[in-house]
Design an enzyme around this catalytic site. Sequence first.
Site, PDB file in Angstrom:
ATOM      1  N   HIS A  63     -35.842  34.437  66.550  1.00  0.00           N
ATOM      2  CA  HIS A  63     -34.435  34.088  66.751  1.00  0.00           C
ATOM      3  C   HIS A  63     -34.333  32.796  67.542  1.00  0.00           C
ATOM      4  O   HIS A  63     -33.299  32.490  68.125  1.00  0.00           O
ATOM      5  CB  HIS A  63     -33.706  35.179  67.516  1.00  0.00           C
ATOM      6  CG  HIS A  63     -33.933  36.545  66.957  1.00  0.00           C
ATOM      7  ND1 HIS A  63     -34.959  37.346  67.386  1.00  0.00           N
ATOM      8  CD2 HIS A  63     -33.278  37.210  65.986  1.00  0.00           C
ATOM      9  CE1 HIS A  63     -34.918  38.481  66.697  1.00  0.00           C
ATOM     10  NE2 HIS A  63     -33.924  38.427  65.836  1.00  0.00           N
ATOM     11  N   HIS A  73     -33.700  36.617  58.528  1.00  0.00           N
ATOM     12  CA  HIS A  73     -35.160  36.618  58.431  1.00  0.00           C
ATOM     13  C   HIS A  73     -35.636  36.844  57.001  1.00  0.00           C
ATOM     14  O   HIS A  73     -36.762  37.249  56.767  1.00  0.00           O
ATOM     15  CB  HIS A  73     -35.734  37.719  59.327  1.00  0.00           C
ATOM     16  CG  HIS A  73     -35.232  37.689  60.726  1.00  0.00           C
ATOM     17  ND1 HIS A  73     -35.424  36.609  61.540  1.00  0.00           N
ATOM     18  CD2 HIS A  73     -34.527  38.593  61.453  1.00  0.00           C
ATOM     19  CE1 HIS A  73     -34.865  36.843  62.727  1.00  0.00           C
ATOM     20  NE2 HIS A  73     -34.307  38.042  62.693  1.00  0.00           N
TER      21      HIS A  73
END
Lengths: 331, 331
Positions: free
Chosen positions: B219, B57
């Site tokens: 995700h 991320h």
Amino acid sequence: MKKLLDDPADAVTDSLTGFGLAHADLVRVHTEPVYVSRAGGPVAGKVGLVSGGGSGHEPLHAGFVGDGMLDAAVPGAVFTSPTPDQIVPALLGADAGAGVVAIVKNYTGDVLNFETAVELVEAEGSQVTTILVNDDVAVEDSLYTAGRRGVAGTVCVEKIAGAAAARGDGLGAVTEVAGRVVANVRTMGVALTASTVPHVGRPSFDLPDDEVEIGIGIHGEPGRRRVPFTGAAEITRSLLDPVADDLRLADGDDVLLFVNGMGGTPLSELYVVYGRARGLLEERGVTVSRSLVGNYVTSLEMQGASITVLRLDDELRTLWDAPVRTAALHW
Amino acid sequence: MKKLLDDPADAVTDSLTGFGLAHADLVRVHTEPVYVSRAGGPVAGKVGLVSGGGSGHEPLHAGFVGDGMLDAAVPGAVFTSPTPDQIVPALLGADAGAGVVAIVKNYTGDVLNFETAVELVEAEGSQVTTILVNDDVAVEDSLYTAGRRGVAGTVCVEKIAGAAAARGDGLGAVTEVAGRVVANVRTMGVALTASTVPHVGRPSFDLPDDEVEIGIGIHGEPGRRRVPFTGAAEITRSLLDPVADDLRLADGDDVLLFVNGMGGTPLSELYVVYGRARGLLEERGVTVSRSLVGNYVTSLEMQGASITVLRLDDELRTLWDAPVRTAALHW
């Protein structure tokens, strides 16, 4: 083609509208013709700095308009040179009586259109010098260019010349230091995937799933060669070595290392390349005293990266470190 | 799979090594166990701020370690929670005698592992409060999460709590203001493409060439629905309306509008979404007084974006504006 756009014909102006709203403290977006200027207008007595080129390379150039960098940026259509009628008001608006430096990436269209615009504003009494950026060591002459292409090294030219102008250097001095950056900066890039120009709607070229293009240009122009994909270490070496060789980097040199993403590659991968490139420079006895890692000169959503090395001296280091306040660079 | 990596098993540590070298003035990268701390160490008497979560991320969270934001970040493997043995030294190292706030995105693994770590450091005499971020309005309960997921709003929590700690607020006050951000921030995202986890080697899900997934998680967890791709205006509305409704935004509200890229979408497209979202907020009589546009909470090379809205009050605005000096946010 899925892109976060509506009518592809409006891609550039829709994006600039959002950019102008998000950064109203820094920039003004003009629409007829299209160019971007500093929110506060020109600073009396300061040399003006103007750059421009095709869109699709964001944040270049509009993201670098602000304090300590550009006074104006002129975005063309995607991968298309801006026209003289756009460049003229940007140059005139940036002239606060001390003259203007035009920073132009070496693409034939950009060069011709800036030349025409400069002649027009000189006829109105403005003094303009032009700095041609040609940092890409991959190829001599290519699609769109006679001589080497101007790519990510442009950020170094704009930052350092911007700092020189901000501290009050005159037109000759700003032009000189910008030229010194051009003389000491080199870049080479790689593509893992192609990008898609919105109004074209299909990828600019085909690249097999197991190959990369070494020496790619920022419009997807062909590079030096296609090679099988073998991982970050080998790709980094194939970019860094030509850059370091062309610069004749020697034991004891001090450099800025800039790993630039082409738009679609995660930041985490750019740091892997940065680490590998730094190791190779250290093997040559070169010190990396300044760094930049991120997506600054992109090719839409292309996956890939470029490596830029700028040989530093005390003045270039001081000017790099000077405060900057723009949408894309801020310190 | 082509990624600028070598051994996928080393992806996180190779990237962190480069990150640590590029930002040695800001951070220290520890490798056994893996965590990132401020270069200067903890500031005596300041409340410490620690966050963490799966990698993939970036720049979240390590990119926010520095002055005015986090004291430490704990990256797990890609899309995998960090373990208590990583979190414990990060918490202990951030404790300068005034206690520590742990900022945890609401994923079951993150929550459990932070809980375990907090118990361990409390047993050693540290005072720790935990703030759970759950800003994603797309779904209640999902893969990996009970309750709402924590996504891009985390940046707002880390920035504002970091500013409160930097100005000398005590543990109770920093915890309170962090909680106030959580109560007033909401996010929803869209995916245009899937991303590929390096050690898996194939995309996390399939998405047809003419569909987008509205309400996607960071995700690639399923969102609310798949819909035909119809352009930025409609996608923006389908993200902004649920966010604004959940926040019960009303005429006269003042907000921060944050358009976040998922990693593979060009900045130019994020500004298009920003412009559309701003128009929709203005239709509701909402003033956008602060803005953030860029790739801050990504999902590897996923193409897509999320829209975050934070309802501001005078204190939150002041803390947002306070100076910050990290790799990814700097003003």
